[in-house]
Design a protein around this motif. Structure first.
Motif, PDB file in Angstrom:
ATOM      1  N   LYS A 205      50.978  86.007  17.362  1.00 43.07           N
ATOM      2  CA  LYS A 205      51.252  85.573  18.613  1.00 43.07           C
ATOM      3  C   LYS A 205      51.837  84.425  18.616  1.00 43.07           C
ATOM      4  O   LYS A 205      52.817  84.181  19.449  1.00 43.07           O
ATOM      5  CB  LYS A 205      49.964  85.648  19.609  1.00 43.07           C
ATOM      6  CG  LYS A 205      49.549  87.062  19.947  1.00 43.07           C
ATOM      7  CD  LYS A 205      48.305  87.064  21.027  1.00 43.07           C
ATOM      8  CE  LYS A 205      47.632  88.533  21.344  1.00 43.07           C
ATOM      9  NZ  LYS A 205      46.445  88.362  21.734  1.00 43.07           N
ATOM     10  N   ARG A 208      55.500  84.803  17.570  1.00 45.83           N
ATOM     11  CA  ARG A 208      56.211  85.246  18.673  1.00 45.83           C
ATOM     12  C   ARG A 208      56.465  84.212  19.618  1.00 45.83           C
ATOM     13  O   ARG A 208      57.699  84.128  20.009  1.00 45.83           O
ATOM     14  CB  ARG A 208      55.619  86.321  19.356  1.00 45.83           C
ATOM     15  CG  ARG A 208      55.803  87.904  18.422  1.00 45.83           C
ATOM     16  CD  ARG A 208      55.440  89.021  19.006  1.00 45.83           C
ATOM     17  NE  ARG A 208      53.828  89.000  19.208  1.00 45.83           N
ATOM     18  CZ  ARG A 208      53.295  89.617  20.189  1.00 45.83           C
ATOM     19  NH1 ARG A 208      53.895  90.202  21.309  1.00 45.83           N
ATOM     20  NH2 ARG A 208      51.961  89.252  20.295  1.00 45.83           N
ATOM     21  N   GLN A 212      60.422  82.497  20.554  1.00 43.01           N
ATOM     22  CA  GLN A 212      60.937  82.662  21.811  1.00 43.01           C
ATOM     23  C   GLN A 212      61.446  81.234  22.267  1.00 43.01           C
ATOM     24  O   GLN A 212      62.232  81.121  22.804  1.00 43.01           O
ATOM     25  CB  GLN A 212      59.933  83.242  22.992  1.00 43.01           C
ATOM     26  CG  GLN A 212      59.770  84.480  22.896  1.00 43.01           C
ATOM     27  CD  GLN A 212      58.925  84.969  24.097  1.00 43.01           C
ATOM     28  OE1 GLN A 212      58.167  84.280  24.846  1.00 43.01           O
ATOM     29  NE2 GLN A 212      58.722  86.357  24.144  1.00 43.01           N
TER      30      GLN A 212
END
Lengths: 331, 383
Positions: A205, A208, A212
C-alpha cells in the motif's frame, strides 16, 4: 523461413510440421504456446520496469543488464553446485537454490545501484537519472563481458537432460515439455504473489501511495526512500528470477542479451500501460505472442524490428498503453 | 571575453528571471564557470592552438610515419575519423544540447547517410553519382527522414521521445542487416569511390591520407562556423528558450513544435553528412553494427562529458572519448602486449575491454558531479 538460425526452442519442432492445411491449426497453437511461455518471461522482466517507473518515473535502463548478470550468476552457481549430469533430486534442489540466490543477488544489486546512483539525482531534471541509468547499463555490460567473455555461453539444458523431455500432452503433435511447464509453473505464482503483495500488505500500500503522490505519502508518515528501495529490491528480484528461468529455458546467454531482452520487456511494459502491474503481465504475453507468431509466419529476423515498430507506434499514438488511463501531464 | 567580465554578476535573488531572460539574450559569449578546471584564458588559447596543430600536423614531414612506426596506428587516419565524429557530435548537440531533447538514435541517421552515399556511388548500383552529389543527397535525405520521424513524435514527453528515437535506431539497424538485396547485409557496400576535386587525381586520395584529412577538417571548420552563428541567431536562441521553459517560450510567440522540428532535422542532416564522409573514408558502408546503439551512446557520452549545448565542450568530448577509443586504447594495448606485462593474457589488462565501463562511468559521474560537463555552455542546464 529462417529456420537455420532460429531460436533453439524452435529448431526441433518446425521440422515436425508439414505445410498441410490440417496441420495449420496445430502450428498456430504451437506458436501460441511458445509465445505465451516466452511472454510470461517477458512479463516478469517487465514488472521490474513498470514498478520502478510507477514509483519514480525512471525508465530503468539497467534493468535488462541486471537480468543478464543474473543469468551469469546462475551459470556460475550451476558449475559450483555441479548440476550438469546430476540426478533428478539434486537437480531440483539445485535449481531451487539458484532460484533463491540469484533473485537475492539481483535485488541487492538493484538497491545498491539506486542508493549510489539514482538517489542523489532525485531532485534533478528527469533526463539526468535516465542518462545515469544508461551509464549503469554500460558498466554492467562490461562486468558481464569480464564475467563470461565475449562469446555466447551455452547454458546446460538441465531440465531436459536431467529430468525429462517427454511431451506432457501425450501423443499430441503440439509439444509441451516439462521445460515449458517449469516456466509457467514459476512465473504465474510469482505474479499472483506480487499482485496480492502490492494489493494487501502495508508495504504494498505504501508503494501505491508513493506512486500516486510522493509528497503526500511522505506527509502520511511513509518513508519514501525505503519504499523506493523496496521497489528496486522487488524489481531486481523479479529480474533475477526471470534470468534463471530464461537461462534454463533458452539455454544461450551472452553479455549483450540484456539490452535486447530489456527492450522487449520495456516494450511490454509500455504496451500494457507503464506503471500498471496487470498491464506489464498483459504486455509481456502480447509481446511473447507477437514474437512467436512473427518468427513463425514472417521470419525470425524481422521479429525484433517488428517489436520496436510496435514500441514506436504505441508511444506515439497511445502512450498510456492498453490498460493505462489517460492522464494529463502537469505543467 | 572582455565584454563578459564587465557585466556585473546578477544576484541570485532573481535567478528565475535571470535564467529565462538569459535564454533569450543574444549574447552567448562563453563564460566558463568558476568550477571549471580550465580557465577562460587557456581555453581561448586552446581554441587557436588546437586547430593550428591539426592544420600543421600532416605538413610536418615524417611525423605520421614516425608515429605509425611507433604505435602501429595511422594517426592521420584516426584524426580524420575524429573530425567526422565531431561533425556527428555537433549534430547530436543541436538536439540534445540546444533543444534539450534526449536523442538515443543518432547512429541511425549516421547509418542512413552512409548507406545513401554508398547506394548512390558504388559500382554495383546503376546510379554512380559523384561524391559531392551523393553527399548532398545523403545530407538532405537524412534530414528529411529526421523530419518524418520527428513530426509525429515531438509532442511526446522527454523519456518517451528518447525511447522512440532508440527504437527507430534499432529498426534502422535491423533493416540494414536484413535488407540484404539492397544493403549487402553485414558485409556492407563497397568499394565507394574517392571524392572528386580538381587537381587531385584519384590515386592520390588512396595513397595519401592528407587529402581526406583536409577535406574533413575544412568541413568541420565550416560547420563550426555555421553553428557558432546559428547559436546566436533567432533560431538558436529559440532552441535554448524552448529547452529552458517550453511554456514561457510559447508565450513569447515561439512555435515550439517548429523549433524542435528544425533542431531534429538539422541534427539528422549533420549526422547524414558525417555518415557519408565516414563511408567514403572507409570506402565501405561498414555493415549495420557500425551504426548500433553503442555508437549513439558514445556520441551522447562525448557531448555530455564536454558540456551540453557547448560547441567547445562537444569538440573536447569527442577528442577525449573517441581519442581514447580509437587511438589511445589500441596504442596502450600494443605497448602492454609488447612489454610482456600481460604475459598471462588476462582480459583485464586489455584496455579496449574497459571501454563500456569507461563510457558508463563517464555518464554516471558527470550526471552526478558535473551535469554541465567539462566546458559548460553559459546557462546550460542538464538534459
Amino acid at each position: 523461413m529462417a529456420s537455420s538460425n532460429s531460436l533453439p526452442l524452435f529448431s526441433n519442432r518446425k521440422s515436425k510440421f508439414e505445410n498441410r492445411k490440417s496441420k495449420m491449426w496445430e502450428t498456430f497453437l504451437q506458436h501460441c504456446l511458445i509465445g505465451l511461455t516466452n511472454g510470461s518471461l517477458f512479463a516478469l522482466i517487465a514488472l521490474g520496469y513498470t514498478m520502478v517507473y510507477g514509483i519514480i518515473e525512471l525508465v530503468n535502463f539497467a534493468h535488462g543488464d541486471l537480468f543478464m548478470l543474473g543469468c551469469f550468476l546462475a551459470f556460475t552457481l550451476l558449475a559450483w553446485l555441479g548440476l550438469q549430469g546430476a540426478g533428478p533430486v539434486w537437480t531440483l534442489v539445485g535449481i531451487g537454490l539458484i532460484l533463491i540466490i540469484v533473485p537475492i543477488f539481483c535485488g541487492s544489486l538493484n538497491v545498491a545501484v539506486d542508493r549510489i546512483v539514482y538517489r542523489p539525482l532525485r531532485g534533478a531534471p528527469k533526463l539526468a537519472p535516465l542518462v545515469s541509468a544508461i551509464g549503469v547499463s554500460f558498466v554492467m555490460m562490461n562486468v558481464g563481458l569480464f564475467w563470461g567473455g565475449a562469446a555466447d555461453l551455452n547454458f546446460p539444458d538441465l531440465i531436459s537432460q536431467n529430468l525429462s523431455n517427454h511431451n506432457l500432452l501425450g501423443n499430441s503433435p503440439i509439444q509441451f515439455t516439462p521445460k515449458d511447464l517449469m516456466v509457467i509453473a514459476t512465473t504465474v505464482p510469482i505474479m499472483i504473489v506480487l499482485t496480492l503483495f502490492v494489493q494487501f500488505t502495508k508495504l504494498g500500500k505504501a508503494m501505491r501511495a508513493t506512486a500516486q503522490n510522493p509528497v503526500a505519502a511522505q506527509l502520511m508518515g511513509i518513508n519514501v526512500d525505503r519504499v523506493i528501495g523496496a521497489t528496486f529490491a522487488i524489481g531486481g528480484g523479479l529480474a533475477g528470477a526471470a534470468s534463471v528461468i530464461y537461462a534454463l529455458y533458452i539455454n544461450t546467454i551472452s553479455f549483450q542479451m540484456g539490452f535486447q531482452n530489456g527492450l522487449y520487456a520495456f516494450t511490454a511494459a509500455v504496451l500494457g500501460g507503464i506503471g500498471k502491474i496487470p498491464g506489464a503481465v498483459l504486455g509481456g504475453l502480447v509481446i511473447g505472442l507477437v514474437r512467436a507468431l512473427g518468427s513463425g509466419y514472417i521470419g525470425e529476423k524481422w521479429t525484433s524490428p517488428l517489436i520496436f515498430m510496435i514500441l514506436i507506434v504505441i508511444l506515439v499514438f497511445r502512450p498510456t498503453g492498453l490498460l493505462g488511463a489517460q492522464t494529463r501531464e502537469k505543467v | 571575453m572582455a565584454k563578459d567580465e564587465k557585466q556585473p554578476k546578477k544576484s541570485s535573488a532573481n535567478s528565475d528571471l535571470r535564467l529565462q531572460g538569459a535564454a533569450l539574450l543574444p549574447d552567448y559569449a562563453q563564460q566558463v564557470s568558476k568550477r571549471s578546471p580550465i580557465s577562460p584564458n587557456s581555453v581561448f588559447r586552446a581554441e587557436i592552438i588546437l586547430p593550428l596543430l591539426f592544420l600543421l600536423y600532416p605538413l610536418i614531414p615524417g611525423l605520421d610515419n614516425w608515429l605509425f612506426s611507433r604505435t602501429n596506428t595511422s594517426m592521420g587516419s584516426q584524426l580524420t575519423l575524429i573530425f567526422i565524429f565531431s561533425i556527428l557530435a555537433i549534430g547530436l548537440n543541436v538536439v540534445v544540447g540546444y533543444s534539450g531533447l534526449l536523442h538515443l538514435g543518432i547512429a541511425a541517421f549516421f547509418g542512413i547517410g552512409a548507406y545513401i552515399t554508398g547506394i548512390l556511388t558504388v559500382p554495383s548500383y546503376p546510379f554512380q553519382f559523384g561524391f559531392w552529389i551523393a553527399l548532398a543527397i545523403a545530407t538532405f535525405g537524412a534530414g528529411l527522414l529526421g523530419v518524418i520521424l520527428a513530426a509525429p513524435t515531438l509532442r511526446l514527453r522527454g523519456d518517451y521521445l528518447a525511447l522512440v528515437t532508440l527504437g527507430f535506431g534499432e529498426v534502422v539497424r535491423f533493416s540494414i542487416r536484413n535488407l540484404e538485396e539492397i544493403t549487402a547485409g553485414t558485409r556492407g557496400l563497397n568499394p565507394l569511390p574517392s571524392p572528386v576535386l580538381p587537381f587531385v587525381s584519384e590515386a592520390s586520395w588512396k595513397i595519401d591520407y592528407r587529402w581526406f584529412y583536409y577535406l574533413t577538417l575544412a568541413m568541420l571548420l565550416a560547420i563550426l562556423w555555421l553553428m557558432r552563428n546559428l547559436e546566436r541567431s533567432r533560431l538558436g536562441r529559440a532552441w535554448i528558450a524552448v529547452r529552458e521553459d517550453e511554456l514561457a517560450a510559447t508565450c513569447m510567440g515561439i512555435n515550439a513544435a517548429r523549433v524542435k522540428l528544425s533542431a531534429f532535422a538539422l541534427s539528422a542532416a549533420l549526422a547524414g553528412l558525417a555518415g557519408g564522409l565516414y563511408a567514403t573514408k572507409l570506402t565501405s558502408t561498414a555493415g549495420p553494427d557500425a551504426f548500433d546503439f553503442n555508437r549513439s551512446m558514445i556520441m551522447l557520452c562525448c557531448i555530455i562529458l564536454g558540456g551540453l549545448g557547448s560547441l567547445r565542450g562537444t569538440l573536447l568530448g569527442v577528442l577525449i572519448l573517441i581519442g581514447f577509443d580509437n587511438v589511445l586504447a589500441p596504442i596502450l594495448d600494443g605497448v602492454i602486449q609488447q612489454s610482456g606485462i600481460n604475459a598471462s593474457n588476462s582480459r583485464f589488462l586489455v584496455f579496449s575491454n574497459w571501454r563500456m565501463f569507461i563510457f558508463g562511468m563517464t555518464l554516471i559521474l558527470i550526471m552526478r558531479y558535473r551535469p554541465m560537463g567539462l566546458l559548460p555552455a553559459r546557462m546550460a542546464k542538464a538534459a
